[in-house]
Design a protein around this motif. Structure first.
Motif, PDB file in Angstrom:
ATOM      1  N   PRO A 106       0.807  -1.225   0.000  1.00 50.34           N
ATOM      2  CA  PRO A 106       0.000   0.000   0.000  1.00 50.34           C
ATOM      3  C   PRO A 106       0.838   1.273   0.000  1.00 50.34           C
ATOM      4  O   PRO A 106       0.446   2.269  -0.625  1.00 50.34           O
ATOM      5  CB  PRO A 106      -0.825  -0.131   1.282  1.00 50.34           C
ATOM      6  CG  PRO A 106      -0.909  -1.590   1.532  1.00 50.34           C
ATOM      7  CD  PRO A 106       0.401  -2.153   1.077  1.00 50.34           C
ATOM      8  N   GLN A 107       1.969   1.244   0.668  1.00 50.55           N
ATOM      9  CA  GLN A 107       2.781   2.470   0.771  1.00 50.55           C
ATOM     10  C   GLN A 107       3.395   2.863  -0.565  1.00 50.55           C
ATOM     11  O   GLN A 107       3.917   3.966  -0.702  1.00 50.55           O
ATOM     12  CB  GLN A 107       3.857   2.315   1.835  1.00 50.55           C
ATOM     13  CG  GLN A 107       4.779   1.121   1.659  1.00 50.55           C
ATOM     14  CD  GLN A 107       4.323  -0.077   2.477  1.00 50.55           C
ATOM     15  OE1 GLN A 107       3.141  -0.381   2.541  1.00 50.55           O
ATOM     16  NE2 GLN A 107       5.267  -0.745   3.119  1.00 50.55           N
ATOM     17  N   GLU A 108       3.341   1.991  -1.548  1.00 46.59           N
ATOM     18  CA  GLU A 108       3.870   2.313  -2.874  1.00 46.59           C
ATOM     19  C   GLU A 108       2.842   3.039  -3.745  1.00 46.59           C
ATOM     20  O   GLU A 108       3.166   3.455  -4.856  1.00 46.59           O
ATOM     21  CB  GLU A 108       4.303   1.023  -3.577  1.00 46.59           C
ATOM     22  CG  GLU A 108       5.444   0.308  -2.859  1.00 46.59           C
ATOM     23  CD  GLU A 108       5.814  -0.983  -3.550  1.00 46.59           C
ATOM     24  OE1 GLU A 108       6.530  -0.927  -4.565  1.00 46.59           O
ATOM     25  OE2 GLU A 108       5.372  -2.061  -3.083  1.00 46.59           O
ATOM     26  N   TYR A 109       1.624   3.165  -3.250  1.00 44.66           N
ATOM     27  CA  TYR A 109       0.548   3.787  -4.018  1.00 44.66           C
ATOM     28  C   TYR A 109       0.322   5.210  -3.545  1.00 44.66           C
ATOM     29  O   TYR A 109       0.283   5.485  -2.354  1.00 44.66           O
ATOM     30  CB  TYR A 109      -0.730   2.935  -3.921  1.00 44.66           C
ATOM     31  CG  TYR A 109      -0.605   1.687  -4.751  1.00 44.66           C
ATOM     32  CD1 TYR A 109       0.206   0.641  -4.336  1.00 44.66           C
ATOM     33  CD2 TYR A 109      -1.249   1.587  -5.979  1.00 44.66           C
ATOM     34  CE1 TYR A 109       0.365  -0.496  -5.124  1.00 44.66           C
ATOM     35  CE2 TYR A 109      -1.104   0.450  -6.761  1.00 44.66           C
ATOM     36  CZ  TYR A 109      -0.292  -0.578  -6.331  1.00 44.66           C
ATOM     37  OH  TYR A 109      -0.131  -1.694  -7.112  1.00 44.66           O
ATOM     38  N   HIS A 110       0.176   6.112  -4.522  1.00 35.58           N
ATOM     39  CA  HIS A 110       0.153   7.537  -4.209  1.00 35.58           C
ATOM     40  C   HIS A 110      -1.247   8.095  -4.082  1.00 35.58           C
ATOM     41  O   HIS A 110      -1.467   9.083  -3.375  1.00 35.58           O
ATOM     42  CB  HIS A 110       0.877   8.319  -5.315  1.00 35.58           C
ATOM     43  CG  HIS A 110       2.150   7.672  -5.769  1.00 35.58           C
ATOM     44  ND1 HIS A 110       3.181   7.362  -4.912  1.00 35.58           N
ATOM     45  CD2 HIS A 110       2.554   7.251  -6.997  1.00 35.58           C
ATOM     46  CE1 HIS A 110       4.159   6.799  -5.591  1.00 35.58           C
ATOM     47  NE2 HIS A 110       3.806   6.707  -6.860  1.00 35.58           N
ATOM     48  N   TYR A 111      -2.199   7.498  -4.809  1.00 37.25           N
ATOM     49  CA  TYR A 111      -3.558   8.031  -4.838  1.00 37.25           C
ATOM     50  C   TYR A 111      -4.539   6.908  -4.522  1.00 37.25           C
ATOM     51  O   TYR A 111      -4.367   5.782  -4.993  1.00 37.25           O
ATOM     52  CB  TYR A 111      -3.873   8.629  -6.222  1.00 37.25           C
ATOM     53  CG  TYR A 111      -2.897   9.689  -6.659  1.00 37.25           C
ATOM     54  CD1 TYR A 111      -1.920   9.419  -7.613  1.00 37.25           C
ATOM     55  CD2 TYR A 111      -2.941  10.957  -6.092  1.00 37.25           C
ATOM     56  CE1 TYR A 111      -1.019  10.382  -7.999  1.00 37.25           C
ATOM     57  CE2 TYR A 111      -2.038  11.936  -6.482  1.00 37.25           C
ATOM     58  CZ  TYR A 111      -1.078  11.634  -7.430  1.00 37.25           C
ATOM     59  OH  TYR A 111      -0.182  12.600  -7.806  1.00 37.25           O
ATOM     60  N   TRP A 112      -5.579   7.281  -3.760  1.00 43.34           N
ATOM     61  CA  TRP A 112      -6.547   6.300  -3.285  1.00 43.34           C
ATOM     62  C   TRP A 112      -7.962   6.788  -3.494  1.00 43.34           C
ATOM     63  O   TRP A 112      -8.233   7.988  -3.382  1.00 43.34           O
ATOM     64  CB  TRP A 112      -6.328   6.031  -1.795  1.00 43.34           C
ATOM     65  CG  TRP A 112      -5.049   5.323  -1.513  1.00 43.34           C
ATOM     66  CD1 TRP A 112      -3.819   5.880  -1.341  1.00 43.34           C
ATOM     67  CD2 TRP A 112      -4.869   3.913  -1.396  1.00 43.34           C
ATOM     68  NE1 TRP A 112      -2.878   4.908  -1.109  1.00 43.34           N
ATOM     69  CE2 TRP A 112      -3.504   3.682  -1.138  1.00 43.34           C
ATOM     70  CE3 TRP A 112      -5.735   2.819  -1.462  1.00 43.34           C
ATOM     71  CZ2 TRP A 112      -2.978   2.401  -0.954  1.00 43.34           C
ATOM     72  CZ3 TRP A 112      -5.225   1.547  -1.285  1.00 43.34           C
ATOM     73  CH2 TRP A 112      -3.858   1.342  -1.031  1.00 43.34           C
ATOM     74  N   GLY A 113      -8.845   5.845  -3.752  1.00 40.65           N
ATOM     75  CA  GLY A 113     -10.258   6.138  -3.762  1.00 40.65           C
ATOM     76  C   GLY A 113     -10.817   6.105  -2.348  1.00 40.65           C
ATOM     77  O   GLY A 113     -10.093   5.819  -1.389  1.00 40.65           O
ATOM     78  N   GLN A 114     -12.095   6.358  -2.235  1.00 38.61           N
ATOM     79  CA  GLN A 114     -12.727   6.441  -0.919  1.00 38.61           C
ATOM     80  C   GLN A 114     -13.170   5.088  -0.390  1.00 38.61           C
ATOM     81  O   GLN A 114     -13.512   4.961   0.784  1.00 38.61           O
ATOM     82  CB  GLN A 114     -13.945   7.379  -0.984  1.00 38.61           C
ATOM     83  CG  GLN A 114     -15.222   6.750  -1.513  1.00 38.61           C
ATOM     84  CD  GLN A 114     -15.210   6.491  -3.016  1.00 38.61           C
ATOM     85  OE1 GLN A 114     -14.288   6.877  -3.732  1.00 38.61           O
ATOM     86  NE2 GLN A 114     -16.249   5.829  -3.510  1.00 38.61           N
ATOM     87  N   GLY A 115     -13.167   4.093  -1.260  1.00 37.93           N
ATOM     88  CA  GLY A 115     -13.543   2.743  -0.847  1.00 37.93           C
ATOM     89  C   GLY A 115     -14.993   2.418  -1.137  1.00 37.93           C
ATOM     90  O   GLY A 115     -15.849   3.309  -1.179  1.00 37.93           O
ATOM     91  N   THR A 116     -15.254   1.144  -1.342  1.00 39.11           N
ATOM     92  CA  THR A 116     -16.624   0.676  -1.553  1.00 39.11           C
ATOM     93  C   THR A 116     -16.816  -0.643  -0.804  1.00 39.11           C
ATOM     94  O   THR A 116     -15.934  -1.498  -0.821  1.00 39.11           O
ATOM     95  CB  THR A 116     -16.924   0.516  -3.062  1.00 39.11           C
ATOM     96  OG1 THR A 116     -18.311   0.213  -3.246  1.00 39.11           O
ATOM     97  CG2 THR A 116     -16.083  -0.557  -3.715  1.00 39.11           C
ATOM     98  N   GLN A 117     -17.944  -0.769  -0.142  1.00 37.75           N
ATOM     99  CA  GLN A 117     -18.198  -1.918   0.718  1.00 37.75           C
ATOM    100  C   GLN A 117     -18.729  -3.091  -0.101  1.00 37.75           C
ATOM    101  O   GLN A 117     -19.658  -2.941  -0.901  1.00 37.75           O
ATOM    102  CB  GLN A 117     -19.218  -1.554   1.804  1.00 37.75           C
ATOM    103  CG  GLN A 117     -19.653  -2.718   2.677  1.00 37.75           C
ATOM    104  CD  GLN A 117     -18.586  -3.175   3.630  1.00 37.75           C
ATOM    105  OE1 GLN A 117     -17.908  -2.360   4.257  1.00 37.75           O
ATOM    106  NE2 GLN A 117     -18.423  -4.496   3.767  1.00 37.75           N
ATOM    107  N   ILE A 118     -18.145  -4.260   0.142  1.00 40.77           N
ATOM    108  CA  ILE A 118     -18.633  -5.511  -0.413  1.00 40.77           C
ATOM    109  C   ILE A 118     -19.068  -6.390   0.750  1.00 40.77           C
ATOM    110  O   ILE A 118     -18.292  -6.609   1.681  1.00 40.77           O
ATOM    111  CB  ILE A 118     -17.541  -6.241  -1.218  1.00 40.77           C
ATOM    112  CG1 ILE A 118     -16.987  -5.344  -2.304  1.00 40.77           C
ATOM    113  CG2 ILE A 118     -18.078  -7.549  -1.801  1.00 40.77           C
ATOM    114  CD1 ILE A 118     -18.016  -4.896  -3.304  1.00 40.77           C
ATOM    115  N   THR A 119     -20.296  -6.882   0.688  1.00 42.24           N
ATOM    116  CA  THR A 119     -20.790  -7.788   1.713  1.00 42.24           C
ATOM    117  C   THR A 119     -21.290  -9.056   1.036  1.00 42.24           C
ATOM    118  O   THR A 119     -22.155  -8.995   0.161  1.00 42.24           O
ATOM    119  CB  THR A 119     -21.935  -7.150   2.519  1.00 42.24           C
ATOM    120  OG1 THR A 119     -21.474  -5.935   3.114  1.00 42.24           O
ATOM    121  CG2 THR A 119     -22.409  -8.100   3.612  1.00 42.24           C
ATOM    122  N   VAL A 120     -20.710 -10.182   1.447  1.00 42.73           N
ATOM    123  CA  VAL A 120     -21.083 -11.473   0.879  1.00 42.73           C
ATOM    124  C   VAL A 120     -21.788 -12.275   1.963  1.00 42.73           C
ATOM    125  O   VAL A 120     -21.184 -12.599   2.989  1.00 42.73           O
ATOM    126  CB  VAL A 120     -19.848 -12.228   0.363  1.00 42.73           C
ATOM    127  CG1 VAL A 120     -20.272 -13.530  -0.323  1.00 42.73           C
ATOM    128  CG2 VAL A 120     -19.056 -11.358  -0.602  1.00 42.73           C
TER     129      VAL A 120
END
Length: 122
Positions: A106-120
Motif C-alpha cells: 500500500p505504501q507504494e501507491y500515491h492516490y486512493w479512492g474512498q472505498g466501496t463496501q462488499i458484503t457477501v
C-alpha cells in the motif's frame, strides 16, 4: 494529481459475482499502474490485484487468484475488478489506488479512492 472514485459495491450471496469500477480523473491515468486493495476494520490494508499501465501485466493475491480479474480501459480512465465465486470472507471495504511504480505494498501507491463496501452473505 489523480482522483479515484470506486463504484459497484453492494450485497451479494456467496457464490455470486460483482464488478467494481474505479473511475480516474486526469489525463495521466494511462501512465499509472493500478491496484485494488481491501481492508477490514482494525486490520491492515491488503493487496488484492494490480495491473500495469498498459494492462499487459496483472498480479493477484493467492486468496483471490482464479476468482477475481483486474482489467483497465485507458480510453475510459477506468479500472475494473471482476469478482466471481465470492465468499463471505471477501466481505470488507475495497479500495482502488494508483502508483507510478508497480508494487503490491500500500505504501507504494500515491492516490486512493474512498472505498466501496462488499458484503457477501452465506
Amino acid at each position: 494529481q489523480v482522483q479515484l472514485v470506486e463504484s459497484g459495491g453492494g450485497l451479494v450471496q456467496a457464490g455470486g459475482s460483482l464488478r467494481l469500477s474505479c473511475a480516474a480523473s486526469g489525463r495521466t491515468f494511462s501512465t499509472y499502474a493500478m491496484g485494488w486493495f481491501r481492508q477490514a476494520p482494525g486490520k491492515e490494508r491488503d493487496f488484492v490485484a494490480r495491473i500495469s499501465w498498459s494492462g499487459g501485466r496483472t498480479y493477484y493475491a493467492e486468496s483471490v487468484k482464479g476468482r477475481f480479474t483486474i482489467s483497465r480501459d485507458n480510453a475510459k480512465n477506468t479500472v475494473y475488478l471482476q469478482m466471481n465465486s465470492l465468499k463471505p470472507e471477501d466481505t470488507t471495504v475495497y479500495y482502488c489506488a494508483a502508483t507510478s511504480d508497480f508494487g503490491y505494498r500500500p505504501q507504494e501507491y500515491h492516490y486512493w479512492g474512498q472505498g466501496t463496501q462488499i458484503t457477501v452473505s452465506s
